[in-house]
Scaffold this motif. Sequence first.
Motif, PDB file in Angstrom:
ATOM      1  N   LEU A  43       0.848  -1.185   0.000  1.00  0.00           N
ATOM      2  CA  LEU A  43       0.000   0.000   0.000  1.00  0.00           C
ATOM      3  C   LEU A  43       0.888   1.242   0.000  1.00  0.00           C
ATOM      4  CD1 LEU A  43      -1.488  -2.390   1.658  1.00  0.00           C
ATOM      5  CD2 LEU A  43      -2.953  -0.579   2.508  1.00  0.00           C
ATOM      6  N   TYR A  44       0.419   2.303  -0.685  1.00  0.00           N
ATOM      7  CA  TYR A  44       1.188   3.544  -0.766  1.00  0.00           C
ATOM      8  C   TYR A  44       0.364   4.677  -0.160  1.00  0.00           C
ATOM      9  CZ  TYR A  44       4.244   0.762  -3.595  1.00  0.00           C
ATOM     10  OH  TYR A  44       5.107  -0.228  -4.014  1.00  0.00           O
ATOM     11  N   HIS A  45       0.854   5.177   1.001  1.00  0.00           N
ATOM     12  CA  HIS A  45       0.147   6.180   1.799  1.00  0.00           C
ATOM     13  C   HIS A  45       0.715   7.576   1.567  1.00  0.00           C
ATOM     14  CE1 HIS A  45      -1.930   3.397   4.703  1.00  0.00           C
ATOM     15  NE2 HIS A  45      -0.939   2.599   4.375  1.00  0.00           N
ATOM     16  N   ARG A  46      -0.154   8.569   1.735  1.00  0.00           N
ATOM     17  CA  ARG A  46       0.308   9.960   1.750  1.00  0.00           C
ATOM     18  C   ARG A  46       0.964  10.306   3.083  1.00  0.00           C
ATOM     19  NH1 ARG A  46      -4.460  13.537  -1.270  1.00  0.00           N
ATOM     20  NH2 ARG A  46      -4.020  12.777  -3.386  1.00  0.00           N
ATOM     21  N   GLY A  47       0.449   9.721   4.171  1.00  0.00           N
ATOM     22  CA  GLY A  47       1.017   9.965   5.487  1.00  0.00           C
ATOM     23  C   GLY A  47       1.738   8.732   6.011  1.00  0.00           C
ATOM     24  N   VAL A  48       2.416   8.892   7.130  1.00  0.00           N
ATOM     25  CA  VAL A  48       3.160   7.786   7.745  1.00  0.00           C
ATOM     26  C   VAL A  48       2.151   6.856   8.440  1.00  0.00           C
ATOM     27  CG1 VAL A  48       4.910   7.167   9.449  1.00  0.00           C
ATOM     28  CG2 VAL A  48       5.186   9.239   8.058  1.00  0.00           C
ATOM     29  N   PRO A  49       2.010   5.593   8.002  1.00  0.00           N
ATOM     30  CA  PRO A  49       0.947   4.740   8.538  1.00  0.00           C
ATOM     31  C   PRO A  49       1.137   4.336   9.989  1.00  0.00           C
ATOM     32  CG  PRO A  49       2.354   3.499   7.034  1.00  0.00           C
ATOM     33  CD  PRO A  49       2.764   4.933   6.910  1.00  0.00           C
ATOM     34  N   TYR A 232      -4.512   8.011  15.110  1.00  0.00           N
ATOM     35  CA  TYR A 232      -3.466   8.139  14.099  1.00  0.00           C
ATOM     36  C   TYR A 232      -3.342   9.591  13.666  1.00  0.00           C
ATOM     37  CZ  TYR A 232      -3.041   3.134  13.924  1.00  0.00           C
ATOM     38  OH  TYR A 232      -2.796   1.830  14.278  1.00  0.00           O
ATOM     39  N   ALA A 233      -2.125   9.994  13.403  1.00  0.00           N
ATOM     40  CA  ALA A 233      -1.867  11.384  13.012  1.00  0.00           C
ATOM     41  C   ALA A 233      -2.543  11.726  11.695  1.00  0.00           C
ATOM     42  CB  ALA A 233      -0.362  11.633  12.919  1.00  0.00           C
ATOM     43  N   THR A 234      -2.618  10.751  10.788  1.00  0.00           N
ATOM     44  CA  THR A 234      -3.287  10.947   9.500  1.00  0.00           C
ATOM     45  C   THR A 234      -4.266   9.804   9.268  1.00  0.00           C
ATOM     46  OG1 THR A 234      -1.459   9.824   8.372  1.00  0.00           O
ATOM     47  CG2 THR A 234      -1.380  12.230   8.464  1.00  0.00           C
ATOM     48  N   HIS A 235      -5.206  10.013   8.369  1.00  0.00           N
ATOM     49  CA  HIS A 235      -6.263   9.032   8.141  1.00  0.00           C
ATOM     50  C   HIS A 235      -5.686   7.753   7.530  1.00  0.00           C
ATOM     51  CE1 HIS A 235     -10.133   7.312   7.186  1.00  0.00           C
ATOM     52  NE2 HIS A 235     -10.752   8.363   7.712  1.00  0.00           N
ATOM     53  N   PRO A 236      -6.040   6.568   8.056  1.00  0.00           N
ATOM     54  CA  PRO A 236      -5.532   5.314   7.474  1.00  0.00           C
ATOM     55  C   PRO A 236      -5.924   5.111   6.015  1.00  0.00           C
ATOM     56  CG  PRO A 236      -6.455   4.919   9.657  1.00  0.00           C
ATOM     57  CD  PRO A 236      -6.827   6.319   9.278  1.00  0.00           C
ATOM     58  N   PHE A 237      -7.000   5.781   5.558  1.00  0.00           N
ATOM     59  CA  PHE A 237      -7.468   5.600   4.178  1.00  0.00           C
ATOM     60  C   PHE A 237      -6.778   6.548   3.193  1.00  0.00           C
ATOM     61  CE2 PHE A 237     -11.985   4.020   5.533  1.00  0.00           C
ATOM     62  CZ  PHE A 237     -11.411   2.879   6.088  1.00  0.00           C
ATOM     63  N   ASP A 238      -5.613   7.061   3.551  1.00  0.00           N
ATOM     64  CA  ASP A 238      -4.898   7.989   2.659  1.00  0.00           C
ATOM     65  C   ASP A 238      -4.050   7.230   1.637  1.00  0.00           C
ATOM     66  OD1 ASP A 238      -2.936   6.992   4.312  1.00  0.00           O
ATOM     67  OD2 ASP A 238      -1.999   8.940   4.714  1.00  0.00           O
ATOM     68  N   VAL A 239      -4.585   6.151   1.089  1.00  0.00           N
ATOM     69  CA  VAL A 239      -3.854   5.264   0.183  1.00  0.00           C
ATOM     70  C   VAL A 239      -4.140   5.673  -1.261  1.00  0.00           C
ATOM     71  CG1 VAL A 239      -3.633   2.877  -0.621  1.00  0.00           C
ATOM     72  CG2 VAL A 239      -3.857   3.354   1.827  1.00  0.00           C
ATOM     73  N   VAL A 240      -3.079   5.893  -2.050  1.00  0.00           N
ATOM     74  CA  VAL A 240      -3.238   6.301  -3.454  1.00  0.00           C
ATOM     75  C   VAL A 240      -3.186   5.104  -4.396  1.00  0.00           C
ATOM     76  CG1 VAL A 240      -2.287   8.574  -2.996  1.00  0.00           C
ATOM     77  CG2 VAL A 240      -0.760   6.729  -3.772  1.00  0.00           C
ATOM     78  N   GLY A 241      -2.727   3.958  -3.913  1.00  0.00           N
ATOM     79  CA  GLY A 241      -2.658   2.769  -4.748  1.00  0.00           C
ATOM     80  C   GLY A 241      -2.145   1.579  -3.962  1.00  0.00           C
ATOM     81  N   TRP A 242      -2.439   0.395  -4.452  1.00  0.00           N
ATOM     82  CA  TRP A 242      -1.944  -0.834  -3.835  1.00  0.00           C
ATOM     83  C   TRP A 242      -1.983  -1.956  -4.851  1.00  0.00           C
ATOM     84  CZ3 TRP A 242      -4.966  -5.262  -3.480  1.00  0.00           C
ATOM     85  CH2 TRP A 242      -6.337  -5.093  -3.688  1.00  0.00           C
ATOM     86  N   ASP A 243      -1.187  -2.992  -4.591  1.00  0.00           N
ATOM     87  CA  ASP A 243      -1.297  -4.210  -5.384  1.00  0.00           C
ATOM     88  C   ASP A 243      -0.884  -5.401  -4.529  1.00  0.00           C
ATOM     89  OD1 ASP A 243       1.501  -3.936  -5.360  1.00  0.00           O
ATOM     90  OD2 ASP A 243       1.708  -4.675  -7.408  1.00  0.00           O
ATOM     91  N   GLY A 244      -1.332  -6.589  -4.933  1.00  0.00           N
ATOM     92  CA  GLY A 244      -0.984  -7.797  -4.209  1.00  0.00           C
ATOM     93  C   GLY A 244      -2.120  -8.796  -4.177  1.00  0.00           C
ATOM     94  N   CYS A 245      -2.005  -9.738  -3.284  1.00  0.00           N
ATOM     95  CA  CYS A 245      -2.940 -10.864  -3.189  1.00  0.00           C
ATOM     96  C   CYS A 245      -3.669 -10.916  -1.856  1.00  0.00           C
ATOM     97  CB  CYS A 245      -2.197 -12.171  -3.416  1.00  0.00           C
ATOM     98  SG  CYS A 245      -1.434 -12.321  -5.041  1.00  0.00           S
ATOM     99  N   LEU A 246      -3.557  -9.886  -1.049  1.00  0.00           N
ATOM    100  CA  LEU A 246      -4.213  -9.844   0.264  1.00  0.00           C
ATOM    101  C   LEU A 246      -5.146  -8.647   0.295  1.00  0.00           C
ATOM    102  CD1 LEU A 246      -4.361 -11.049   3.167  1.00  0.00           C
ATOM    103  CD2 LEU A 246      -2.582  -9.414   3.802  1.00  0.00           C
ATOM    104  N   TYR A 247      -6.452  -8.911   0.410  1.00  0.00           N
ATOM    105  CA  TYR A 247      -7.440  -7.836   0.395  1.00  0.00           C
ATOM    106  C   TYR A 247      -8.786  -8.409   0.824  1.00  0.00           C
ATOM    107  CZ  TYR A 247      -7.938 -10.153  -4.137  1.00  0.00           C
ATOM    108  OH  TYR A 247      -8.053 -11.098  -5.131  1.00  0.00           O
ATOM    109  N   PRO A 248      -9.709  -7.560   1.238  1.00  0.00           N
ATOM    110  CA  PRO A 248     -11.052  -8.030   1.586  1.00  0.00           C
ATOM    111  C   PRO A 248     -11.856  -8.338   0.325  1.00  0.00           C
ATOM    112  CG  PRO A 248     -10.959  -5.661   1.769  1.00  0.00           C
ATOM    113  CD  PRO A 248      -9.558  -6.102   1.435  1.00  0.00           C
ATOM    114  N   TYR A 249     -12.845  -9.207   0.490  1.00  0.00           N
ATOM    115  CA  TYR A 249     -13.717  -9.520  -0.641  1.00  0.00           C
ATOM    116  C   TYR A 249     -15.038 -10.059  -0.124  1.00  0.00           C
ATOM    117  CZ  TYR A 249     -12.184 -14.419   0.048  1.00  0.00           C
ATOM    118  OH  TYR A 249     -11.902 -15.643   0.572  1.00  0.00           O
TER     119      TYR A 249
END
Length: 406
Positions: A43-49, A232-249
């Motif tokens: 995952l790629y965050h705008r803030g420090v996760p 958290y100092a910044t929102h956890p949903f500040d993700v601009v993109g992600w890839d992989g095989c682990l995710y909700p469905y």
Amino acid sequence: MAHYRRVGEVPPKRHTQHRAPDGSLYYEELMGEEGFSSDSSLLYHRGVPSAIVASEVWELPDQSRTPNHPLMPRHLKLHDLKTDPDPVTGRRLVLGNNDVRIAYVVTGTDPSPLYRNAIGDECVYVESGTGSVETVLGVLTYRAGDYVIVPRATTHRWLPAEPSQLYAIEANSHIAPPKRYLSRFGQLLEHAPYCERDLYGPTGIHLVEGDDVEVLVKHRAGGQVIGSRITYATHPFDVVGWDGCLYPYTFNVDDYMPITGKIHQPPPVHQVFEGHNFVVCNFLPRKVDYHELAIPVPYYHSNVDSDEVMFYVGGDYEARKGSGIGLGSISLHPGGHPHGPQPSAIEASLGVEFFEESAVMVDTFAPLDLGEGGRAVEDPAYAWTWAGRGPDGSDDDGGPAVFSNS
């Protein structure tokens, strides 16, 4: 189950610089299972996760458990259970052991707090209702009949569009399709009763920004289930993109293809998921046994290694006629005690060609205790329905069920 997805903006190579248009660096986070040895996503965050500014105690709802002692089958009427309307904090513990906990909640329409289960994956069966689940990896929509699979430590929140009945199976492990359904590389095989086309993951980025955002975290200490409120100092949903095989469905029971046979098929043919020391099965409308002398309802069985939990969610469950079981019921049939259909149900099933029934079953390989929610809605008559009389010889329910902490 290795099923790759890529959403939003990610760099061409992992663990390399990924910069915003203004030149600032995005912060890469690996969500990975089993210590870098199993499925993961980047995952790629705008803030420090990992930047937190506060951590306080979250007092969880009652997690106490009472052993099934003296040993007996139990009937719990979940539709009689009163809950607070929050999809997360309103859950009441029905059954549990050290591998899995089963809880139930009837929601309102207000969103839940941001929530993360750091103990294990969650498999939430939607008995009724519609809505969405916002996650750090994007948004899922849900409807009646969905299993919502949320991997361990995925920050998310529930947004019911209408009041929803949610049956939460919370593991102390990961939850995945049975290994016998998967190739050695993780693809669902031809004999599996569902395939990747039936799984609906998040689509599109759900980018949210904010400061000083509170997340409820369920975690463990000293073998106990406890909770913390972490800001958290910044929102956890500040993700601009992600890839992989682990995710909700999500996976809906309408997409499950029941396996049938000439004579009665055992419960493993109905399996849909598994975790450590437990399995999840679903019994759905289907054609039944077609041998000329077939008995469509189950035979009596002593499943000596398992406790069996059946949650009745639709239709008319043939094997439980005459027992008081109805929609919203849970039956608990413990290991060490033979169980099977009500006697009148056997003859009644002969010649039947189709069962119009829906149920979600959890089998555990360690005994289940009753949670406070389960104790609150037990039917005291159920244990005696096979014999037709209670322990005092009467034709009624024989008095209340007996619990002991010894």
